[in-house]
Write an enzyme that holds these catalytic residues in place. Structure first.
Site, PDB file in Angstrom:
ATOM      1  CD  GLU A  89     -12.961   5.511 -29.113  1.00  0.00           C
ATOM      2  OE1 GLU A  89     -12.766   4.460 -29.748  1.00  0.00           O
ATOM      3  OE2 GLU A  89     -12.128   6.444 -29.081  1.00  0.00           O
ATOM      4  CB  SER A 455      23.095 -13.355  25.479  1.00  0.00           C
ATOM      5  OG  SER A 455      24.478 -13.350  25.768  1.00  0.00           O
TER       6      SER A 455
END
Length: 780
Positions: A89, A455
């Site tokens: 770079e 129930s």
């Protein structure tokens, strides 16, 4: 005009233009400088980081956010990675003052010759200026600003500080920002563990993250990686041997787009929504918050596996639905839950070979097939099947799953399920699954569903009865009930599941065998308003509680989370806790910014704790309810749970009308587990698909793991509870000295011990006792 004069005026003109140019540059510089951001802001950079969610034992559940980033200091950055980036770079990074003049010159020449802007000429410093301080627009003005800022940055920051900013900001593909995130995304390892070839691969990405991506473009990525290695060799950052080995290395990057270590997507979504409520979307997705949940990874894995396995076992009780004539693409057929898409490559009656999406070859035996019939949707009928050839052919795409070590036919279950487990003593959710497959259906049935509890709601009615003078031995007549609604001039004739009537029945037997008519008679005697108050004490809202007698059969609505909170009261000694799933939230820097302070149930505490949960039922009533609910497992509708070989299990099955919902709500003193099975369209699960059949096996599978190594906890009567020998037929005091076929020991609160004695028995088994061999009731 002589040559000297021409030269003289040329020099004057040149100097004049130069002065004007310098003045113009100075003016432009001053003007642009005034517009430039302060470079000192780089000293307090806040990187966008995702929301990260962990289990209680720090396994990664999920990350939310556009950018995946893990900031790293320059001291922890490998030297070879620094060298790789510098080589590819900005080779003169450590010597230039922020601008690469040769690179800029090349870009200018390219512009003059071609009229096109050339990428390049930007140093690492210029990229830092652009990425942190400027917009992304591509203009000459921005380039000038970039150059000016680069000079300033170089004057105010060290080279290592500039590199650290750069390494943590750059985009490297696959949603990864910064070098540490890239290492995790591509290699699932920290930077320090990467090879030279892998480091060079990462260093080659900034130029064009999509073009040189090792996952989507491995050939281009290999060329770019070797270019980086070549630059490193040329600049003497590596030697010939290192170059040869690294450039010959194969690409090892894989798609780690999600690094999750624990599958808990329903929990992750709950956390995401809660964090957004607390902090807003911007902070939630960018501030790098770390959320540590209450989820136990082992229990969560068990819940997911048990839920899916139970749904498949339910589904396998019915017909195979896949016609086997699909000719679509295997690659485009998704794996769902525990099922894998497969394609037939060879087939006989008894044997089948297929390939999975990843090209793994598998074999199936017909003897392992769980199906004996095929459902033909077009004709709405079933037919018997006796071999693979009855349902599949060469090239067919179908589903498989593993049962143990064997592959077998499978299909995505039509039913759905939810499971939740929590610590009843503080409300911490330990495991939660809201359905078969989150990525196929995101509806969270564990917290969002509104299903009739059936129930499973009856313990509310029985608690109310005990608080209003009933005992566990009180006799209630199991006889027909007709309730006329004058407004609609209609009759409601509730029944027991067996369609039989059993006469005088004790409270204990009625709950154990889930007798509907007893619950209705109790509610009618107590009145609906009284039972409603009890239900609201247990955390139910008024909207969940219908003001009619069917409330006794659980005709309201609840989510598994609601039921977990209800049963936690029985498990923890009578306290109402508040379920929670976030233990703490930390900032990106590790500072705790939120810490949960749950309400705690404490039976043994002598002083009231500051965060003590409110007691909503007395200790004696809680003991009696635990005794009743343990009886459900011992000899009632949940006897399958005895396979766990424990005596401290308690709970209640629940099945709604036409078997639309199947529940098991169970607990020990340390953990509550709620299992629900049903269909999203509320169709019936099928005949006999009760809570004990469809939901209880899921609970058992989970608890088998959850209770490993946990000692059994004896149910000890608290002060005020006495054990009394009573007559089976009348529930009065027995005249016998020890339990027999006519008498048994029962628990009573002192003030409710019978005062009268039953006549001496002269017959054999009582109707009450003989009822114990009748089928357990589960309707509603």
């Amino acid at each position: 005009m002589t040559f000297k004069k021409i030269l003289k005026w040329s020099l004057i003109t040149f100097l004049g233009l130069a002065i004007i140019g310098l003045i113009t540059c100075y003016i432009v510089y001053q003007q642009l400088s005034d517009e430039l951001p302060d470079t000192q802001s780089l000293r307090n950079v806040s990187y966008n980081q995702p929301l990260t969610i962990y289990s209680s034992d720090k396994l990664l559940i999920e990350q939310f956010g556009e950018k995946i980033r893990t900031p790293i200091t320059i001291e922890k950055t490998p030297e070879q990675l620094i060298a790789a980036f510098i080589s590819s770079e900005d080779a003169n990074f450590f010597t230039h003052s922020g601008v690469d003049y040769k690179g800029l010159a090349r870009a200018v020449i390219q512009l003059v010759l071609t009229g096109k802007k050339k990428q390049g000429g930007s140093t690492i410093t210029m990229q830092v200026a652009r990425n942190f301080l400027l917009s992304s627009e591509k203009t000459y003005t921005r380039k000038i600003k970039e150059i000016i800022l680069s000079f300033k940055i170089e004057a105010e920051f060290s080279k290592n500080e500039i590199l650290e900013l750069y390494f943590n900001k750059i985009y490297l593909g696959q949603r990864s920002y910064g070098i540490a995130a890239a290492a995790d995304i591509y290699y699932h390892r920290p930077l320090a563990e990467l090879t030279l070839a892998e480091l060079a691969m990462i260093a080659g990405l900034p130029k064009a993250p999509s073009i040189y991506n090792p996952i989507s473009n491995p050939e281009r990525a290999l060329i770019r990686r070797n270019y980086v290695l070549g630059r490193m060799l040329k600049l003497k950052h590596i030697n010939n041997e290192e170059y040869s080995l690294a450039s010959a290395a194969k690409i090892t990057a894989h798609r780690y787009s999600s690094q999750r270590e624990l599958y808990a997507p329903y929990v992750a979504e709950m956390v995401r929504n809660e964090v957004i409520k607390l902090y807003g979307e911007d902070i939630a997705y960018t501030a790098g918050l770390k959320v540590y949940t209450t989820i136990n990874s082992n229990l969560q894995k068990t819940a997911t596996h048990s839920l899916r396995r139970n749904l498949h076992h339910y589904d396998e009780r019915y017909s195979y639905r896949n016609s086997g004539e699909r000719n679509g693409s295997l690659a485009l057929t998704a794996n769902i839950g525990d099922t894998f898409a497969a394609q037939v490559t060879s087939i006989t009656k008894e044997n089948l070979t297929a390939i999975l999406k990843d090209q793994t070859e598998i074999s199936l035996l017909w003897k392992d097939s769980p199906y004996s019939t095929l459902f033909i949707a077009q004709k709405n009928r079933k037919k018997e099947i006796h071999s693979f050839l009855d349902i599949l052919k060469l090239g067919s795409i179908f589903r498989v799953r593993k049962e143990g070590v064997a592959w077998q036919l499978a299909q995505k279950p039509e039913a759905q399920s939810a499971f939740i487990a929590l610590n009843p003593n503080n409300g911490a959710i330990l495991a939660l699954s809201g359905g078969y497959s989150f990525f196929n259906n995101k509806y969270n049935r564990a917290i969002q569903s509104k299903r009739q509890p059936g129930s499973g709601f009856k313990p509310i009615i029985y608690t109310t009865a005990l608080e209003n003078g009933y005992t566990v031995a009180s006799l209630v007549n199991d006889a027909p009930i007709v309730n006329t609604t004058s407004a609609q001039n209609s009759e409601w004739r509730p029944e027991n599941y067996s369609h039989k009537f059993y006469g005088p029945t004790s409270i204990r037997t009625a709950l154990r065998l889930s007798r509907n008519l007893i619950s209705i008679r109790l509610l009618r005697a107590l009145n609906i308003a009284t039972a409603t108050k009890t239900a609201t004490r247990f955390g139910f809202s008024p909207e969940q509680i219908p003001q009619k007698l069917s409330l006794a059969l659980g005709s309201g609505y609840a989510s598994p989370l609601n039921m977990a909170r209800m049963y936690s009261v029985f498990a923890n000694g009578g306290f109402l806790i508040k379920p929670y799933f976030i233990d703490r939230i930390e900032s990106a820097e590790g500072e705790i910014i939120f810490q949960s302070t749950p309400l705690v149930a404490c039976v043994t505490c002598k002083k009231t704790l500051e965060n003590q949960a409110p007691r909503i039922i007395s200790e004696p009533v809680n003991f009696l309810m635990n005794s009743l609910l343990r009886d459900v497992v011992k000899r009632g509708t949940a006897t399958k749970a005895k396979s766990l070989n424990r005596t401290d299990l308690a709970g209640k099955t629940g099945t709604t009308n036409k078997q639309k919902d199947a529940w098991f709500n169970g607990f020990t003193k340390d953990i509550v587990g709620i299992a629900w099975v049903g269909r999203d369209d509320s169709k019936s699960l099928g005949p006999w698909e009760t809570g004990g059949k469809a939901a209880l096996p899921l609970w058992i599978d989970f608890m088998r793991v959850a209770l490993q190594g946990k000692s059994e906890q004896e149910l000890l009567p608290p002060p005020g509870i006495q054990k009394v020998l009573i007559d089976k037929k009348t529930s009065l005091l027995s005249q016998e000295e020890k339990a027999s076929e006519f008498s048994f020991w029962e628990f009573f609160r002192g003030q409710y011990i019978p005062s009268n004695y039953a006549p001496k028995p002269i017959t054999s088994l009582t109707p009450e006792d003989s009822s114990a061999i009748e089928p357990a009731e589960e309707l509603f």
